[in-house]
Scaffold this active site. Sequence first.
Site, short mmCIF file in Angstrom:
data_model
loop_
_atom_site.label_atom_id
_atom_site.label_comp_id
_atom_site.label_asym_id
_atom_site.label_seq_id
_atom_site.Cartn_x
_atom_site.Cartn_y
_atom_site.Cartn_z
N PRO A 254 37.75 81.55 11.23
CG PRO A 254 39.07 79.64 10.85
CD PRO A 254 38.96 80.87 11.73
CE LYS A 257 37.84 79.73 19.44
NZ LYS A 257 38.62 79.99 18.20
CG ASP A 275 35.44 87.87 10.96
OD1 ASP A 275 35.85 87.25 11.95
OD2 ASP A 275 36.19 88.45 10.15
CG ASP A 301 34.31 97.54 14.25
OD1 ASP A 301 34.31 96.86 15.30
OD2 ASP A 301 35.10 98.48 14.05
CG ASP A 320 38.75 83.57 19.41
OD1 ASP A 320 39.72 84.06 20.01
OD2 ASP A 320 38.85 82.59 18.66
CB CYS A 373 45.11 82.22 19.98
SG CYS A 373 45.20 83.43 18.64
#
Length: 440
Positions: A254, A257, A275, A301, A320, A373
């Site tokens: 979102p 970062k 994104d 993509d 990420d 994560c």
Amino acid sequence: MNPRLAAARALSVVLSGKASLGSSLPEVLGKVDGRDRGLTQELAFGAARWQPRLAGLADRLLQKPFKAADRDVEALLLVGLYQLFYTRIPPHAAIGETVGCADKLKKSWAKGLLNAVLRNAQRDSEALFAELERDPVIRFAHPRWLQKSLKAHWPEHWQAICTANNAHPPMMLRVNHRQVGRDIYLGELQAAGIEAFPCGHSQDGIRLAEACDVNQLPGFSEGRVSVQDEAAQLAAGLLDLAPGQRVLDACCAPGGKTCHILEREPNLKEIIALDLEPKRLQRVQENLDRLRLQATLVAADARATGQWWDGRPFQRILLDAPCSATGVIRRHPDIKLARQAEDIAPLATLQSEMLDALWPTLAVGGVLLYATCSVLPTENREVIEAFLARTPGARELDLPSGFGVEQSHGRQLLPQEEGHDGFYYAKLIKIAAQPNGKRI
């Protein structure tokens, strides 16, 4: 809408498969009446958090399992059990409200069943839980596949990981480096009657003693502070940002970062925030606007570089990568319901494909920071190990030793009670170009 009914319906959407198992409970709950949403979310999150224990208890109490068409009643039962054993709601109210919800589900036949099961649970809970505790899946409230994986990869830490995953996460803040120092902002919080502490690893991080509405935070609407976990805050510092750099934040939504990068280095040449989903970029833009920052947003993509890359190399890339999110279960307990063992290998393949695709866009001498994560080495250390083996121009850079657990490649942060989420970082540098002149 009754908040308990809303919670039951929200949970049942996930349990019954009426929505994608990848959907998070917060997204489902966003569709319900805003009144009492805090209680609604607590019941839905709590039932998901303790679902292995609650489901085990229900299995002992039911004479036969629910039919597929009655998964909503099963979800309602789990919410009722959660109220009985994990909230301060009086037992008579928890039972009465749960039973009453059966009418709203248009399944009045279930009222007698729900009443009997919940009253038996209340009466026999001590003996039932003593029996259930023998099963480690129920004792630690994690699905068997995940518990097995955690035991295998983290034999000395797996129980602590499970405990942290089952705890309520602390609320963490990131001060805007452009507007205010952390010590000054800590003073502003104190003056506002909000107890807070500096984070140990992020120089911009603050942990609140208790969560609060963001509108209570001094200067939130003016962009002085954002909500972001400490582990995620480490990315900006690990990138070694400098003026004039061209930066790519792949999988940026979102936008936490992206914004932190711009806060830490205001003189970048450009930052591309990429994104896959255009709708997710709306949230990124909202965060940029509140913080009065600018970035170039691109919906594409990341692997399809021919569709979005203009050929100008980046000096820094933050990847990420999409992952199992097993490091943030405490914030998204529906991950216990959504993820399955067979999901992990395809995610690792996707992560490898993204690394291979983005590497040519990095300048020689440039740095790519890989992050997830996840706490599973299949998505972390093993992905980086394989990438380095097949990419001759890539080398790994050391990471600071002050955080996480050192791995053969990268560092792994494990979720901490009253501390950071689970996160992984590895830092790569491009040292050479291919003999034919193509960058590698």
